[in-house]
Design a protein around this motif. Structure first.
Motif, PDB file in Angstrom:
ATOM      1  N   UNK A 145       5.292 -27.590  17.379  1.00  0.00           N
ATOM      2  CA  UNK A 145       6.336 -26.559  17.433  1.00  0.00           C
ATOM      3  C   UNK A 145       5.862 -25.149  17.112  1.00  0.00           C
ATOM      4  N   UNK A 146       4.663 -24.975  16.600  1.00  0.00           N
ATOM      5  CA  UNK A 146       4.194 -23.640  16.181  1.00  0.00           C
ATOM      6  C   UNK A 146       3.502 -22.936  17.343  1.00  0.00           C
ATOM      7  N   UNK A 147       4.290 -22.510  18.331  1.00  0.00           N
ATOM      8  CA  UNK A 147       3.715 -22.049  19.587  1.00  0.00           C
ATOM      9  C   UNK A 147       3.365 -20.568  19.636  1.00  0.00           C
ATOM     10  N   UNK A 153       5.645 -33.638  27.608  1.00  0.00           N
ATOM     11  CA  UNK A 153       6.923 -34.275  27.912  1.00  0.00           C
ATOM     12  C   UNK A 153       8.027 -33.543  27.158  1.00  0.00           C
ATOM     13  N   UNK A 154       9.201 -34.142  27.149  1.00  0.00           N
ATOM     14  CA  UNK A 154      10.364 -33.535  26.492  1.00  0.00           C
ATOM     15  C   UNK A 154      10.158 -33.354  24.995  1.00  0.00           C
ATOM     16  N   UNK A 155       9.215 -34.079  24.405  1.00  0.00           N
ATOM     17  CA  UNK A 155       8.976 -33.949  22.966  1.00  0.00           C
ATOM     18  C   UNK A 155       8.403 -32.587  22.599  1.00  0.00           C
ATOM     19  N   UNK A 156       7.767 -31.901  23.552  1.00  0.00           N
ATOM     20  CA  UNK A 156       7.042 -30.669  23.241  1.00  0.00           C
ATOM     21  C   UNK A 156       7.446 -29.480  24.109  1.00  0.00           C
ATOM     22  N   UNK A 157       7.769 -29.726  25.367  1.00  0.00           N
ATOM     23  CA  UNK A 157       8.024 -28.621  26.292  1.00  0.00           C
ATOM     24  C   UNK A 157       9.109 -27.652  25.827  1.00  0.00           C
ATOM     25  N   UNK A 158      10.250 -28.126  25.304  1.00  0.00           N
ATOM     26  CA  UNK A 158      11.283 -27.164  24.906  1.00  0.00           C
ATOM     27  C   UNK A 158      10.801 -26.154  23.865  1.00  0.00           C
ATOM     28  N   UNK A 159      10.023 -26.596  22.885  1.00  0.00           N
ATOM     29  CA  UNK A 159       9.512 -25.676  21.871  1.00  0.00           C
ATOM     30  C   UNK A 159       8.565 -24.657  22.494  1.00  0.00           C
ATOM     31  N   UNK A 160       7.723 -25.113  23.398  1.00  0.00           N
ATOM     32  CA  UNK A 160       6.792 -24.205  24.066  1.00  0.00           C
ATOM     33  C   UNK A 160       7.550 -23.171  24.896  1.00  0.00           C
ATOM     34  N   UNK A 161       8.529 -23.651  25.671  1.00  0.00           N
ATOM     35  CA  UNK A 161       9.277 -22.739  26.533  1.00  0.00           C
ATOM     36  C   UNK A 161      10.125 -21.773  25.720  1.00  0.00           C
TER      37      UNK A 161
END
Length: 474
Positions: free
Chosen positions: A257-259, A279-287
């Motif tokens: 999450x620390x993007x 996947x969905x576990x990481x993409x939302x935080x990156x975006x």
């Protein structure tokens, strides 16, 4: 194929026999976890519980398939859409709608003169659980073949410890790591995959970025496990081949999450484009971090499933403001993205029927994984019809080099490559757009793929026989 007694003996000698796994699989078959068409060869009637009855003729053949998918937990939707796609493929061949009851247990469907018994097991997105369930299916249910796995790690484990040991064939999907059909440890004459893989994402998306945009430098991010590494490695190979410079790459754990700092690093490296293999576990935080910052580069990658698009779309609404517009999304520099399959990317009779029957049955449109698993089922039935046998070894032999007639990507839309048994098929590239009113109820996300910007032929999307990345030669 070895006979069923031999399968039991082989698996038992490995210490993974069902006696050693008692309590893991209960009596109803759960492993402890969670349209109408002119297909032409169907003479079945399907009951409301998913059971189809044939015409009563003595010529009916039977085949049993053990289906492994995650049907519980955070990623249960992955398994459900994969299973729904597979059942839709059989239903299309029967000229019926797919069954509505798709919980773990046993489904029976009759297609023409072939009676299918599909044993559905919850793999829980875990390699251990998938291996346990596969062992049970081969030993106790004595299935003719296996199918499924959404997790690449689970698929690889099942191939190595069950498929290769017991000599039972498997139609893998939607597990997407390219290595399953390109590494010598897992590729085999028993392992087929109609579902698209990470190399196809990268080779099609990378070629579009290199040839259709002004991006000349790219920073690569990926999840630190098989899927993410496969995305990054394949993008790196194809982009470099196309003359694009890779200015950095970084792997992070799933759910990172620390993007802000990492995206700053990409900016400082001079990247004009960034790829995210998550996947969905990481993409939302990156975006969310990308949309909230001020970066000069564009983000590319693969168009994800409905659950990811729902979260990302909500993030875009929060950051960019409502209502979302095409212009707002275009200005955000998200996309375009490669799509393996989405319901609105292909215009043909099979896809039209598939979208209608799938949506009316399951309440959502076909998603990313569904074309590959539909085609896997369609290919199995075609192999039985053309080969005249329901024995697993004969089905595998008939699949060799097959061009699959009925697919959501059109007639003859998938062909199994003889050198690694991976099916090649066309890929599309599309921009994200606000979800239109027509699809709002059945898609359930604020953004969806727009009309295709480009279509990359299957022969240009898969790893070629003579590539350094191809470690399989069958």
């Amino acid at each position: 194929m070895r006979d069923k007694v031999t399968r039991r003996r082989v698996l038992g000698s490995l210490g993974v026999g069902i006696a050693g796994l008692s309590g893991c699989v209960n009596e109803n078959g759960s492993d402890g976890g969670d349209g109408g068409t002119d297909g032409g060869d169907g003479n079945s009637s399907m009951t409301g519980d998913g059971t189809a009855t044939g015409d009563g003729s003595d010529s009916t053949q039977s085949v049993s398939i053990g289906m492994l998918q995650p049907l519980s937990g955070d990623l249960s939707y992955y398994g459900k859409q994969a299973l729904w796609g597979f059942l839709s493929g059989l239903a299309y061949k029967a000229g019926e709608d797919p069954p509505t009851d798709t919980s773990t247990g046993q489904l029976s469907m009759t297609v023409g003169d072939v009676e299918y018994t599909v044993y559905v097991r919850d793999s829980e997105f875990a390699a251990d659980t998938a291996q346990t369930a596969a062992t049970n299916l081969v030993e106790n249910q004595q299935v003719d073949m296996l199918a499924g796995c959404s997790s690449s790690g689970a698929a690889s484990r099942v191939v190595t410890n069950v498929v290769n040991q017991a000599s039972v064939p498997m139609m893998v999907g939607p597990a997407a790591s390219a290595g399953i059909t390109s590494n010598s440890e897992t590729c085999s004459d028993l392992v087929y995959r109609a579902s698209e893989n990470t190399a196809m994402d990268a080779r099609s998306g990378g070629k579009y970025v290199a040839n259709e945009t002004d991006v000349s430098t790219v920073y690569l991010f990926g999840a630190d496990y098989s899927f993410g590494r496969a995305v990054v490695n394949n993008y790196e190979a194809v982009l470099q081949d196309e003359g694009v410079d890779i200015v950095g790459k970084r792997f992070v754990e799933s759910g990172y999450a620390e993007w802000e700092g990492l995206l700053d690093n990409a900016e400082e490296s001079g990247a004009e484009g960034v790829v995210g293999g998550f996947t969905v576990a990481t993409l939302p935080s990156m975006f969310n971090a990308f949309l909230s910052g001020e970066y000069s580069y564009r983000v590319f990658g693969g168009f994800a499933t409905r659950i990811t698009n729902s979260v990302v779309g909500g993030t875009m609404q929060s950051v960019l403001g409502e209502p979302l517009t095409k212009q707002k999304i275009r200005n955000s520099q998200l996309g375009p993205f490669t799509t393996r399959y989405h319901w609105n990317q292909y215009d043909n009779d099979v896809n039209d029927a598939f979208v209608d029957s799938y949506t009316s049955t399951y309440g959502v449109v076909p998603d990313l994984f569904t074309s590959g698993t539909f085609t896997g089922a369609s290919a199995i039935h075609q192999a039985i019809t053309e080969g005249g046998s329901t024995a697993g070894a004969d089905i595998a032999g008939a699949l060799k080099g097959m061009t699959v007639t009925d697919t959501p990507k059109g007639k003859n839309g998938y062909t199994f490559q003889e050198y690694n048994n991976q099916a090649r098929s066309a890929m599309t590239v599309a921009n994200p757009i606000p979800t239109t009113d027509e699809w709002a109820d059945s898609w359930g996300a604020a953004i969806m793929p727009g009309q295709p910007l480009a279509r990359i032929d299957g022969s240009g999307a898969t790893i070629p026989r003579d590539s350094d990345q191809m470690g399989c030669s069958l």
